[in-house]
Write a protein that holds these residues in place. Structure first.
Motif, short mmCIF file in Angstrom:
data_model
loop_
_atom_site.label_atom_id
_atom_site.label_comp_id
_atom_site.label_asym_id
_atom_site.label_seq_id
_atom_site.Cartn_x
_atom_site.Cartn_y
_atom_site.Cartn_z
N LEU A 195 -3.31 -3.66 -6.57
CA LEU A 195 -1.87 -3.74 -6.35
C LEU A 195 -1.20 -2.38 -6.45
O LEU A 195 -0.31 -2.06 -5.65
N ASN A 196 -1.61 -1.57 -7.39
CA ASN A 196 -0.96 -0.27 -7.59
C ASN A 196 -1.29 0.72 -6.48
O ASN A 196 -0.47 1.58 -6.14
N VAL A 197 -2.48 0.62 -5.91
CA VAL A 197 -2.89 1.57 -4.87
C VAL A 197 -2.51 1.09 -3.47
O VAL A 197 -2.06 1.87 -2.63
N TYR A 198 -2.67 -0.22 -3.21
CA TYR A 198 -2.53 -0.71 -1.83
C TYR A 198 -1.33 -1.63 -1.60
O TYR A 198 -0.88 -1.77 -0.47
N ALA A 199 -0.82 -2.28 -2.64
CA ALA A 199 0.38 -3.11 -2.56
C ALA A 199 0.37 -4.11 -1.41
O ALA A 199 1.29 -4.12 -0.57
N PRO A 200 -0.64 -4.99 -1.33
CA PRO A 200 -0.60 -6.04 -0.32
C PRO A 200 0.51 -7.04 -0.62
O PRO A 200 1.07 -7.06 -1.72
N ASP A 201 0.82 -7.87 0.36
CA ASP A 201 1.89 -8.84 0.19
C ASP A 201 1.47 -10.02 -0.67
O ASP A 201 2.31 -10.70 -1.27
N GLY A 202 0.17 -10.29 -0.70
CA GLY A 202 -0.32 -11.41 -1.49
C GLY A 202 -1.76 -11.21 -1.88
O GLY A 202 -2.49 -10.40 -1.28
N ILE A 203 -2.20 -11.95 -2.91
CA ILE A 203 -3.58 -11.89 -3.36
C ILE A 203 -4.10 -13.31 -3.54
O ILE A 203 -3.35 -14.23 -3.88
#
Length: 230
Positions: A195-203
Motif C-alpha cells: 500500500l505504501n509503495v504502490y497504492a492500489p485502489d483495492g486489495i
C-alpha cells in the motif's frame, strides 16, 4: 490512513457463517465466495446462506459488504444456475473471459463484473514495454467491467507476483477510470509495503488470513488493522 484514500478491502474464500458473523464491524468492502474448483469452493446453496449472513454485517461506512462470486471460464448457463440461488453483487472472472462475455454478464444479470488478470513473471524490466503490455491487456475491457484485479498466475496460490509491474497496470486501469485491485500472497506482514509503495485502489486476501487452510478471524482482524494503519 492519513492524507490518502483507504483502499477497498476484500476478504475472499469464506466458507463458514461463524467467521462471517465475527467480521461484523470490520471496515471491509467485499466478501468473496469461490465457485471455481478449489479447496475453498462452495455450492450455490451454501453461498446463499453465507450471503445472507454477510448481508447482516455492518462494514465500512455502516454499509453491508458486497458479495462477490469467483468463477473461471463459466458459461452463461452456469451463472444462471448460481445466481438464481445465490444473490451475488459481483461476478469475478478469473479465466480467459472476453470483454464481450463480461459485457453480456453485466447486462444479463445486472451485477458488477470484475476481470482478473494473471501476472506471469515478466521477461523485461523496460518500463515502456511493461506499460504497453498493461495497456494491451486492460484496454479491451473498457466499458465492459467495473474493476480490474491482478493476481499471481493461476490464482489462489498464496504467492506474490513481481510487484514492479503494478504501477503500469494501475496507470492503465485509471486511464479508463477503472479501479485496480491487487491479490496474490498478501498477508498482514507485507500489505503495508504494497500500500505504501504502490497504492492500489483495492486489495484482495484469502490464504494470507488462514491457519491450516481455514479462515482465522484474528488474522483477518490483524490484516484489516494493518491496512487501515498504512
Amino acid at each position: 490512513m492519513t492524507g490518502k484514500k483507504s483502499p477497498h478491502i476484500k476478504i475472499c474464500g469464506l466458507k463458514d457463517i461463524a467467521t462471517i458473523e465475527a467480521m461484523d464491524g470490520l471496515p471491509i468492502n467485499e466478501i468473496g465466495f469461490v465457485f471455481a474448483k478449489s479447496k475453498r469452493q462452495v455450492t450455490p446453496e451454501s453461498a446463499a446462506a453465507l450471503i445472507e449472513a454477510a448481508n447482516r454485517l455492518t462494514a465500512r461506512g455502516g454499509e453491508r459488504p458486497k458479495s462477490a462470486g469467483v468463477f473461471v471460464n463459466p458459461t452463461l448457463e452456469e451463472l444462471v444456475s448460481v445466481l438464481s440461488i445465490a444473490p451475488l453483487d459481483i461476478v469475478q472472472l478469473h479465466g480467459d473471459e472476453s470483454a464481450d462475455l463480461c459485457r453480456a454478464v453485466k447486462e444479463r444479470f445486472r451485477v458488477q463484473v470484475w476481470k482478473a488478470l494473471g501476472m506471469k513473471p515478466s521477461s523485461t524490466d523496460n518500463i515502456s514495454e511493461l506499460s504497453q503490455t498493461a495497456i494491451e491487456r486492460i484496454m479491451p475491457y473498457h466499458s465492459s467491467v467495473d474493476a480490474i484485479l491482478i493476481d499471481s498466475a493461476g490464482g489462489g496460490t498464496g504467492h506474490t507476483f513481481d510487484w514492479v509491474t503494478i504501477k503500469e497496470y494501475l496507470a492503465a486501469a485509471r486511464s479508463i477510470e477503472l479501479p485496480l485491485y491487487v491479490a496474490g500472497g498478501l498477508h498482514a506482514d507485507n500489505v503495508q509495503e504494497l500500500l505504501n509503495v504502490y497504492a492500489p485502489d483495492g486489495i484482495d486476501v484469502s490464504s494470507g488470513v488462514e491457519t491450516e487452510g481455514q479462515k482465522d478471524i484474528e488474522k483477518i482482524r490483524l490484516f484489516v488493522r494493518r491496512v487501515m494503519e498504512s
